[in-house]
Design a protein around this motif. Structure first.
Motif, PDB file in Angstrom:
ATOM      1  N   GLU A 135       0.838  -1.207   0.000  1.00 28.56           N
ATOM      2  CA  GLU A 135       0.000   0.000   0.000  1.00 28.56           C
ATOM      3  C   GLU A 135       0.870   1.254   0.000  1.00 28.56           C
TER       4      GLU A 135
ATOM      5  N   LEU B 125       2.195   1.633  -3.561  1.00 33.04           N
ATOM      6  CA  LEU B 125       1.208   2.058  -4.558  1.00 33.04           C
ATOM      7  C   LEU B 125       0.750   3.499  -4.356  1.00 33.04           C
TER       8      LEU B 125
ATOM      9  N   PRO C  93       1.822   4.483  -8.358  1.00 32.73           N
ATOM     10  CA  PRO C  93       0.654   3.665  -8.713  1.00 32.73           C
ATOM     11  C   PRO C  93       0.913   2.609  -9.787  1.00 32.73           C
ATOM     12  N   SER C  94       2.014   2.725 -10.529  1.00 36.38           N
ATOM     13  CA  SER C  94       2.314   1.767 -11.596  1.00 36.38           C
ATOM     14  C   SER C  94       3.750   1.252 -11.468  1.00 36.38           C
TER      15      SER C  94
ATOM     16  N   ILE D  91       8.291  -3.491  -7.043  1.00 36.58           N
ATOM     17  CA  ILE D  91       7.463  -4.235  -6.090  1.00 36.58           C
ATOM     18  C   ILE D  91       8.358  -5.120  -5.229  1.00 36.58           C
TER      19      ILE D  91
ATOM     20  N   VAL E  72       0.002  -7.857  -6.026  1.00 34.43           N
ATOM     21  CA  VAL E  72       0.350  -6.425  -6.033  1.00 34.43           C
ATOM     22  C   VAL E  72       0.245  -5.869  -7.442  1.00 34.43           C
ATOM     23  N   GLN E  73       0.717  -6.622  -8.432  1.00 34.08           N
ATOM     24  CA  GLN E  73       0.603  -6.173  -9.821  1.00 34.08           C
ATOM     25  C   GLN E  73      -0.856  -6.011 -10.225  1.00 34.08           C
TER      26      GLN E  73
ATOM     27  N   ALA F 150      -2.204  -2.871  -8.736  1.00 36.89           N
ATOM     28  CA  ALA F 150      -1.657  -1.694  -9.412  1.00 36.89           C
ATOM     29  C   ALA F 150      -2.422  -1.407 -10.704  1.00 36.89           C
TER      30      ALA F 150
END
Length: 163
Positions: free
Chosen positions: A120, A123, A127-128, A134, A155-156, A159
């Motif tokens: 969190e 991100l 955000p990407s 990651i 996580v991907q 995102a």
């Protein structure tokens, strides 16, 4: 003759936990993980290693992922602390929680709250993120069950979902 035990000093701690301001009398040496679990009752914060090495206790302090097992509660005076319990809103999982559920990013679930809080924090800043970003963001979080592939996928996937 026994030496007297040192007196524990207490102070009034004011901080925001998951969007709500609180004031509690806490001992100077109380760790944030113990404050959150024992005083506030937020048991999603896990105590794994007690040395800041496993990431199970990761929370966000002013948006930054921090191991709560090596952070004194009094160091959070007037700051904003977020735990896994604070991510869901209106009875709905947030995008990371949903992605971990859908992509099977959990096994036993012990590391999951800290893993999600570290992700969190990433991100919110980025955000990407790339897979390498990651991996770097989660490098302080250990999982003994999954082998990390499903965690990275989760996580991907989060995102790719607009916040």
């Amino acid at each position: 003759m026994h030496e007297p035990l040192p007196r524990r000093h207490k102070r009034l701690l004011r901080l925001q936990v998951n969007g709500r301001w609180r004031e509690d009398a806490v001992a100077d040496g109380l760790l944030l993980v113990d404050y959150l679990r024992d005083v506030v009752g937020l048991t999603g914060v896990k105590s794994g290693c007690d040395g800041g090495e496993c990431g199970a206790c990761t929370v966000l302090i002013d948006g930054d992922p921090v191991p709560s097992c090596i952070t004194l509660a009094v160091r959070c005076e007037d700051r904003h602390v977020e735990t896994i319990e604070g991510l869901a809103g209106n009875g709905r999982l947030n995008r990371l929680q949903q992605a971990f559920h859908e992509r099977l990013g959990t096994q036993c679930g012990f590391c999951t709250p800290g893993m999600i809080m570290a992700a969190e924090g990433l991100l919110r800043r980025n955000p990407s993120p790339t897979e390498a970003e990651i991996r770097t963001a989660l490098s302080g979080n250990l999982c003994r069950c999954t082998g990390y592939a499903k965690i990275l996928e989760s996580v991907q996937a989060a995102a790719d979902v607009a916040p």
